[in-house]
Design a protein around this motif. Sequence first.
Motif, PDB file in Angstrom:
ATOM      1  N   PRO A 189      -5.969  -2.665 -16.513  1.00  0.00           N
ATOM      2  CA  PRO A 189      -6.231  -1.241 -16.733  1.00  0.00           C
ATOM      3  C   PRO A 189      -5.296  -0.376 -15.895  1.00  0.00           C
ATOM      4  O   PRO A 189      -4.632  -0.869 -14.987  1.00  0.00           O
ATOM      5  CB  PRO A 189      -7.683  -1.067 -16.291  1.00  0.00           C
ATOM      6  N   SER A 190      -5.290   0.901 -16.191  1.00  0.00           N
ATOM      7  CA  SER A 190      -4.445   1.852 -15.482  1.00  0.00           C
ATOM      8  C   SER A 190      -4.736   1.811 -13.982  1.00  0.00           C
ATOM      9  O   SER A 190      -5.890   1.779 -13.576  1.00  0.00           O
ATOM     10  CB  SER A 190      -4.715   3.253 -16.038  1.00  0.00           C
ATOM     11  N   GLY A 191      -3.679   1.772 -13.195  1.00  0.00           N
ATOM     12  CA  GLY A 191      -3.840   1.831 -11.745  1.00  0.00           C
ATOM     13  C   GLY A 191      -4.128   0.491 -11.092  1.00  0.00           C
ATOM     14  O   GLY A 191      -4.401   0.434  -9.899  1.00  0.00           O
ATOM     15  N   CYS A 192      -4.030  -0.621 -11.837  1.00  0.00           N
ATOM     16  CA  CYS A 192      -4.372  -1.921 -11.251  1.00  0.00           C
ATOM     17  C   CYS A 192      -3.204  -2.534 -10.493  1.00  0.00           C
ATOM     18  O   CYS A 192      -3.341  -3.591  -9.895  1.00  0.00           O
ATOM     19  CB  CYS A 192      -4.872  -2.882 -12.318  1.00  0.00           C
ATOM     20  N   GLY A 193      -2.031  -1.898 -10.533  1.00  0.00           N
ATOM     21  CA  GLY A 193      -0.914  -2.390  -9.728  1.00  0.00           C
ATOM     22  C   GLY A 193       0.172  -3.110 -10.513  1.00  0.00           C
ATOM     23  O   GLY A 193       1.029  -3.760  -9.924  1.00  0.00           O
ATOM     24  N   LYS A 194       0.187  -2.968 -11.829  1.00  0.00           N
ATOM     25  CA  LYS A 194       1.189  -3.655 -12.648  1.00  0.00           C
ATOM     26  C   LYS A 194       2.590  -3.134 -12.356  1.00  0.00           C
ATOM     27  O   LYS A 194       3.517  -3.901 -12.075  1.00  0.00           O
ATOM     28  CB  LYS A 194       0.883  -3.447 -14.150  1.00  0.00           C
ATOM     29  N   THR A 195       2.737  -1.817 -12.431  1.00  0.00           N
ATOM     30  CA  THR A 195       4.050  -1.224 -12.192  1.00  0.00           C
ATOM     31  C   THR A 195       4.531  -1.534 -10.788  1.00  0.00           C
ATOM     32  O   THR A 195       5.696  -1.884 -10.574  1.00  0.00           O
ATOM     33  CB  THR A 195       3.985   0.299 -12.417  1.00  0.00           C
ATOM     34  N   THR A 196       3.611  -1.431  -9.815  1.00  0.00           N
ATOM     35  CA  THR A 196       3.995  -1.707  -8.434  1.00  0.00           C
ATOM     36  C   THR A 196       4.505  -3.136  -8.299  1.00  0.00           C
ATOM     37  O   THR A 196       5.528  -3.381  -7.650  1.00  0.00           O
ATOM     38  CB  THR A 196       2.793  -1.465  -7.506  1.00  0.00           C
ATOM     39  N   THR A 197       3.820  -4.093  -8.915  1.00  0.00           N
ATOM     40  CA  THR A 197       4.267  -5.488  -8.866  1.00  0.00           C
ATOM     41  C   THR A 197       5.673  -5.619  -9.435  1.00  0.00           C
ATOM     42  O   THR A 197       6.549  -6.259  -8.845  1.00  0.00           O
ATOM     43  CB  THR A 197       3.290  -6.376  -9.659  1.00  0.00           C
ATOM     44  N   SER A 248       0.852  -1.197   0.000  1.00  0.00           N
ATOM     45  CA  SER A 248       0.000   0.000   0.000  1.00  0.00           C
ATOM     46  C   SER A 248       0.876   1.230   0.000  1.00  0.00           C
ATOM     47  O   SER A 248       1.964   1.224   0.575  1.00  0.00           O
ATOM     48  CB  SER A 248      -0.887   0.036   1.249  1.00  0.00           C
ATOM     49  N   TYR A 249       0.394   2.275  -0.651  1.00  0.00           N
ATOM     50  CA  TYR A 249       1.037   3.587  -0.534  1.00  0.00           C
ATOM     51  C   TYR A 249       0.186   4.390   0.431  1.00  0.00           C
ATOM     52  O   TYR A 249      -0.870   4.871   0.064  1.00  0.00           O
ATOM     53  CB  TYR A 249       1.108   4.293  -1.880  1.00  0.00           C
ATOM     54  N   GLY A 250       0.622   4.498   1.661  1.00  0.00           N
ATOM     55  CA  GLY A 250      -0.206   5.146   2.665  1.00  0.00           C
ATOM     56  C   GLY A 250      -1.487   4.349   2.815  1.00  0.00           C
ATOM     57  O   GLY A 250      -1.453   3.142   3.064  1.00  0.00           O
TER      58      GLY A 250
HETATM   59  N1  LIG Z   1       4.359   6.460  -5.402  1.00  0.00           N
HETATM   60  C1  LIG Z   1       3.050   6.299  -5.187  1.00  0.00           C
HETATM   61  N2  LIG Z   1       2.430   6.952  -4.192  1.00  0.00           N
HETATM   62  C2  LIG Z   1       1.112   6.784  -3.956  1.00  0.00           C
HETATM   63  N3  LIG Z   1       0.307   5.984  -4.677  1.00  0.00           N
HETATM   64  C3  LIG Z   1       0.849   5.320  -5.695  1.00  0.00           C
HETATM   65  C4  LIG Z   1       2.244   5.443  -6.007  1.00  0.00           C
HETATM   66  N4  LIG Z   1       2.509   4.658  -7.073  1.00  0.00           N
HETATM   67  C5  LIG Z   1       1.323   4.078  -7.410  1.00  0.00           C
HETATM   68  N5  LIG Z   1       0.330   4.473  -6.587  1.00  0.00           N
HETATM   69  C6  LIG Z   1      -1.061   4.010  -6.627  1.00  0.00           C
HETATM   70  O1  LIG Z   1      -1.064   2.608  -6.604  1.00  0.00           O
HETATM   71  C7  LIG Z   1      -1.984   2.073  -7.515  1.00  0.00           C
HETATM   72  C8  LIG Z   1      -1.294   1.138  -8.500  1.00  0.00           C
HETATM   73  O2  LIG Z   1      -0.373   1.883  -9.267  1.00  0.00           O
HETATM   74  P1  LIG Z   1       0.531   1.271 -10.404  1.00  0.00           P
HETATM   75  O3  LIG Z   1       1.493   2.318 -10.808  1.00  0.00           O
HETATM   76  O4  LIG Z   1       1.086  -0.024  -9.939  1.00  0.00           O
HETATM   77  O5  LIG Z   1      -0.524   1.024 -11.540  1.00  0.00           O
HETATM   78  P2  LIG Z   1      -0.321   0.488 -13.039  1.00  0.00           P
HETATM   79  O6  LIG Z   1      -1.109  -0.770 -13.133  1.00  0.00           O
HETATM   80  O7  LIG Z   1       1.109   0.411 -13.364  1.00  0.00           O
HETATM   81  O8  LIG Z   1      -1.049   1.603 -13.881  1.00  0.00           O
HETATM   82  P3  LIG Z   1      -0.644   2.261 -15.301  1.00  0.00           P
HETATM   83  O9  LIG Z   1      -1.141   1.354 -16.362  1.00  0.00           O
HETATM   84  O10 LIG Z   1      -1.406   3.551 -15.294  1.00  0.00           O
HETATM   85  O11 LIG Z   1       0.841   2.468 -15.307  1.00  0.00           O
HETATM   86  C9  LIG Z   1      -2.663   3.262  -8.166  1.00  0.00           C
HETATM   87  O12 LIG Z   1      -3.888   3.473  -7.522  1.00  0.00           O
HETATM   88  C10 LIG Z   1      -1.723   4.402  -7.919  1.00  0.00           C
HETATM   89  O13 LIG Z   1      -2.431   5.603  -7.786  1.00  0.00           O
END
Ligand SMILES: Nc1ncnc2c1ncn2[C@@H]1O[C@H](COP(=O)(O)OP(=O)(O)OP(=O)(O)O)[C@@H](O)[C@H]1O
Lengths: 299, 379
Positions: free
Chosen positions: B45-53, B20-22
């Motif tokens: 979709p955008s924001g589903c957590g791919k980059t975070t993973t 979690s971010y906060g």
């Molecule tokens: N540094 C951060 N601080 C706070 N929230 C974040 C941060 N990075 C990502 N998030 C939140 O975490 C969730 C997942 O983000 P993530 O970047 O993993 O999405 P994504 O699947 O890669 O999306 P996209 O296709 O838009 O790149 C989103 O709701 C985003 O707003």
Amino acid sequence: MSTAVSGSTDAVPMASQRRVRDVSRLMPLALLAPGIVVIGLGLVWPIAAMLAVSLQDKFPDATRVTLEHYGTVLSDPYFLRIIGRTFALATVVTVIAALVGYPVAWYLARSNSRWKHLVFLGVIAPLMVSIIVRMIGWTIILGNEGLINAVLRALGAIDEPLRLMQGFWSVVLGLVHILLPFMILSIAAVLGKIDRSYAEAANILGANPVRTFLSVTLPLSVQGIASGSVIVFCISVGVFVTPIMLGRGQVAVLAITIQEQMVVLVDWPTGAAAAMVLTAGTLVVLGLYGMFIRRHARR
Amino acid sequence: MVDQIRGEPVGVELTRVAKSYGAVPAVRGVSLAIEPGEIVSLLGPSGCGKTTTLRIVAGLERPDAGEIRIGRALVNTLPPWKRNIGMVFQSYALFPHMTVAENVAFGLRMRGVAGATMDQEVAAALAQVRLGGFGERRPSELSGGQRQRVALARAIVTRPSVLLLDEPLAALDRQLRESMQIEIREIQRAVGITAIFVTHDQEEALTLSDRVVVMEDGRIVQSGTPAEIYERPRTRFVSDFVGFSNVLDGRVAEGGRELGTVTLTAGRLVPVSLAPDIAPGDEVDVVVRPEKVWVAAAHEAVPTAGHAFPGTITHSVYMGALTYHHVAVEGVGRVVAMVPNVEPATSGTLAVGSAVLVGWRPESALAFRRNDPGARAAS
Ligand SMILES: Nc1ncnc2c1ncn2[C@@H]1O[C@H](COP(=O)(O)OP(=O)(O)OP(=O)(O)O)[C@@H](O)[C@H]1O
Ligand SMILES: [Mg+2]
């Protein structure tokens, strides 16, 4: 602009077309004019006048043009010591300000802490207080009857007050304090614009934080250090009040000497020659900076 | 420590990873095992957590919970510079103060490779991405596609155990993107590297990967081969995400087995394929892909025995290789059918206004329980 106009020439008569182009060419000049006037009056004119005075054998009542005052300034050990001290002071202040300022700038640019705004305020606060007030502040701390000596004496560490107030280093301390905000803000502005993914890419490629800093972040922020250093150097090379107040007359620098030559000894040409040496030194630093920026801009 | 045997691909395993971010949960309990040498795409979709993973695998984010293994080693606390990973950032993150060759050499220098060996490996990596001779340029003097290839060369030159790619092709135009997809695939095969590829482009995920992992809202909703994901989506969300479908609403008439029937709201009874947990009486959406729907002029023979519904073509969209026919079917609704233009479309019998028959195989029509939060969360 002019290509866009000439792109649809057919209907536009030649004369009015030229008028459009003339106006568009004059516009930048008109906008630059006020700046040019201010710079001309405030910088070029005094320097030209100073140059003229420095080349006269006497002032007023010159009889001939001569370089003898430059000879005096550049060969007399008295002047040489002062020139050396002035540029050494400016260099030391610049280096210390960069070393002390960089971590603070880093904190301002990178931290998400809620204390960040407070730190920022602390950084720029000195800019809002007059130099004299700040110097009196340092006197209260460093003086023979000042805070440090009082504390040390109360602790029984010393019997006689330490002479903290007359050396080169007390002037350095005062100048670093005054000029640090310029260094910090210059570096923080550049650091804040560096995308974090560069450091992350370096980490993933195997660079630990120290190597990442040395090979990626530092080189990318060097422009901020350079511009901060130029500001700090150019200001500290010409300081007048701080060496007088914190140096207690023991730390003679060029600005003080120039003032003495002109006002106390009424030797205008020698004072002017010394002033020209000071100006030339500053210009050399600015020139080096310009070369550096041009080399960097190629990226 | 991570297996650093060069050229030996290793697996990656995530177990109930959360971050979690906060207060914002970005990843909520992701479990995923990637085989050595496999190329897996994270789709969603955008924001589903791919980059975070991906960043968790790289070590750029510390997970709040769960385990990450690279090879057999648990790497939760291992910093990124010790993970021997290659990564291509979405923004490429090429160092602007270094030349192309210096960028590629960076990872080698950090590993103590220097001199002629380093130069050789840099040249080989640049040749592999077809950028021989570009070594002295600055990143700012390259096109988008060239920068992308430098980023790829920089990521593979150290022979990492795992290659991570975060939407590396998003900034490229379609043609370049397609040729880069093939190139990445070929290089990945040649180097024999395990790769995780993030994208939100379903076509890219299907073409590029051995396995597609579809994410929604910080969770994995389905993971399978491209064909499984496309043909047998487990939820309505997956079905919608990996391509356009006809959606018909109705109620299950006959179920309990894999094949059943649904009474559409519009009236007709249609054959469908049912998920195991769907029972008669359930409200469902029936989803049929346009290429699974056949169309024939009413007077022609029916291609498959069984169900055929009469309708009228209301509208046709000619796309060159194929045509989409919109058919109004009585008791069903509007059905879009995709027909390859085997014969010249101009001579076709399927003109707007003509009476036709449409139909589909029962296993091509998937029934999903409507607005079912349980189905969405299943993983
Ligand atoms: N540094 C951060 N601080 C706070 N929230 C974040 C941060 N990075 C990502 N998030 C939140 O975490 C969730 C997942 O983000 P993530 O970047 O993993 O999405 P994504 O699947 O890669 O999306 P996209 O296709 O838009 O790149 C989103 O709701 C985003 O707003
Ligand atoms: Mg992303």
